[in-house]
Design a protein around this motif. Structure first.
Motif, PDB file in Angstrom:
ATOM      1  N   LEU A 149       0.848  -1.186   0.000  1.00  0.00           N
ATOM      2  CA  LEU A 149       0.000   0.000   0.000  1.00  0.00           C
ATOM      3  C   LEU A 149       0.884   1.237   0.000  1.00  0.00           C
ATOM      4  CD1 LEU A 149      -2.735   1.447   0.387  1.00  0.00           C
ATOM      5  CD2 LEU A 149      -2.426   1.134   2.853  1.00  0.00           C
TER       6      LEU A 149
ATOM      7  N   GLN B 134       0.902   5.695  -0.916  1.00  0.00           N
ATOM      8  CA  GLN B 134       0.140   6.898  -1.236  1.00  0.00           C
ATOM      9  C   GLN B 134       0.491   7.378  -2.642  1.00  0.00           C
ATOM     10  OE1 GLN B 134       1.059   9.727   1.882  1.00  0.00           O
ATOM     11  NE2 GLN B 134      -0.612   8.963   3.158  1.00  0.00           N
TER      12      GLN B 134
ATOM     13  N   ARG C  51       0.487  -6.172 -15.660  1.00  0.00           N
ATOM     14  CA  ARG C  51      -0.400  -5.891 -14.540  1.00  0.00           C
ATOM     15  C   ARG C  51      -1.839  -6.104 -14.957  1.00  0.00           C
ATOM     16  NH1 ARG C  51       0.504   0.692 -14.003  1.00  0.00           N
ATOM     17  NH2 ARG C  51      -0.653   1.312 -15.890  1.00  0.00           N
TER      18      ARG C  51
ATOM     19  N   ALA D  90      -5.569  -4.840 -13.481  1.00  0.00           N
ATOM     20  CA  ALA D  90      -6.400  -4.106 -12.531  1.00  0.00           C
ATOM     21  C   ALA D  90      -7.787  -4.742 -12.506  1.00  0.00           C
ATOM     22  CB  ALA D  90      -6.489  -2.645 -12.937  1.00  0.00           C
TER      23      ALA D  90
ATOM     24  N   PHE E   7      -3.094   6.600  -8.768  1.00  0.00           N
ATOM     25  CA  PHE E   7      -4.212   5.704  -8.463  1.00  0.00           C
ATOM     26  C   PHE E   7      -4.354   4.631  -9.538  1.00  0.00           C
ATOM     27  CE2 PHE E   7      -5.636   7.661  -4.733  1.00  0.00           C
ATOM     28  CZ  PHE E   7      -5.741   9.036  -4.886  1.00  0.00           C
TER      29      PHE E   7
ATOM     30  N   ALA F  17      -2.671   1.028  -9.541  1.00  0.00           N
ATOM     31  CA  ALA F  17      -3.101  -0.048  -8.648  1.00  0.00           C
ATOM     32  C   ALA F  17      -3.520  -1.271  -9.460  1.00  0.00           C
ATOM     33  CB  ALA F  17      -4.263   0.414  -7.786  1.00  0.00           C
TER      34      ALA F  17
ATOM     35  N   GLN G 168       0.419  -7.527  -5.215  1.00  0.00           N
ATOM     36  CA  GLN G 168      -0.619  -6.500  -5.237  1.00  0.00           C
ATOM     37  C   GLN G 168      -0.035  -5.126  -4.944  1.00  0.00           C
ATOM     38  OE1 GLN G 168      -4.307  -6.779  -5.580  1.00  0.00           O
ATOM     39  NE2 GLN G 168      -3.928  -4.592  -5.851  1.00  0.00           N
ATOM     40  N   VAL G 169      -0.325  -4.183  -5.793  1.00  0.00           N
ATOM     41  CA  VAL G 169       0.036  -2.783  -5.559  1.00  0.00           C
ATOM     42  C   VAL G 169      -1.263  -2.002  -5.363  1.00  0.00           C
ATOM     43  CG1 VAL G 169       1.034  -0.709  -6.566  1.00  0.00           C
ATOM     44  CG2 VAL G 169       2.182  -2.921  -6.858  1.00  0.00           C
ATOM     45  N   THR G 170      -1.357  -1.353  -4.216  1.00  0.00           N
ATOM     46  CA  THR G 170      -2.528  -0.545  -3.894  1.00  0.00           C
ATOM     47  C   THR G 170      -2.084   0.896  -3.700  1.00  0.00           C
ATOM     48  OG1 THR G 170      -3.577  -2.431  -2.800  1.00  0.00           O
ATOM     49  CG2 THR G 170      -4.462  -0.238  -2.316  1.00  0.00           C
ATOM     50  N   VAL G 171      -2.738   1.796  -4.389  1.00  0.00           N
ATOM     51  CA  VAL G 171      -2.417   3.222  -4.282  1.00  0.00           C
ATOM     52  C   VAL G 171      -3.627   3.921  -3.685  1.00  0.00           C
ATOM     53  CG1 VAL G 171      -1.645   5.283  -5.476  1.00  0.00           C
ATOM     54  CG2 VAL G 171      -0.936   3.022  -6.301  1.00  0.00           C
ATOM     55  N   SER G 172      -3.425   4.452  -2.504  1.00  0.00           N
ATOM     56  CA  SER G 172      -4.548   5.059  -1.798  1.00  0.00           C
ATOM     57  C   SER G 172      -4.063   6.157  -0.878  1.00  0.00           C
ATOM     58  CB  SER G 172      -5.294   3.991  -0.985  1.00  0.00           C
ATOM     59  OG  SER G 172      -6.318   4.574  -0.217  1.00  0.00           O
TER      60      SER G 172
END
Length: 120
Positions: free
Chosen positions: A11, A13, A38, A40, A87, A90, A115-119
């Motif tokens: 995770l 930013q 990737r 999504a 974002f 992700a 998993q890449v999460t951008v939040s």
């Protein structure tokens, strides 16, 4: 047995960085072009970056200037340095041996991905 094990996701930013790794086994790593892909949620898998045996690289327009693909042939490891994450980056990221155009090669299963999460 051909195997790819991806790691390094997490995770982050927007604007942050991550470095993904891919450990390859069952192939003569230094003999193959390698690529990152990737997927999504709700979208098809897309090619992110490719690096040839000679070290030539190619990137999807959406990541050009932000991502860097590299390889360690002695360690049979592929890397993806991701900076200025957005974002839309992700996704689950996968690696695989490929043709020079990035078309994935047959032989072996796809790895689990990372998993890449951008939040924010």
């Amino acid at each position: 047995q051909v195997q790819f094990v991806e790691s390094g996701g997490g995770l982050v930013q927007p604007g942050g960085s991550l470095r993904l790794s891919c450990a390859a086994s069952g192939i003569y790593f230094s003999d193959f072009t390698m690529s990152w892909y990737r997927r999504a949620p709700g979208k098809q898998r897309e090619l992110v970056a490719t690096i040839t045996v000679g070290g030539n690289t190619n990137y999807a327009d959406s990541v050009k200037g932000r991502f860097t693909i590299s390889r360690d042939n002695d360690g049979n490891t592929l890397y993806l340095q991701m900076n200025s994450l957005k974002f839309e980056d992700a996704a689950v990221y996968y690696c695989r041996h490929s043709g020079q155009s990035g078309t994935p090669l047959a032989g072996g299963y796809w790895g689990q991905g990372t998993q890449v999460t951008v939040s924010s």
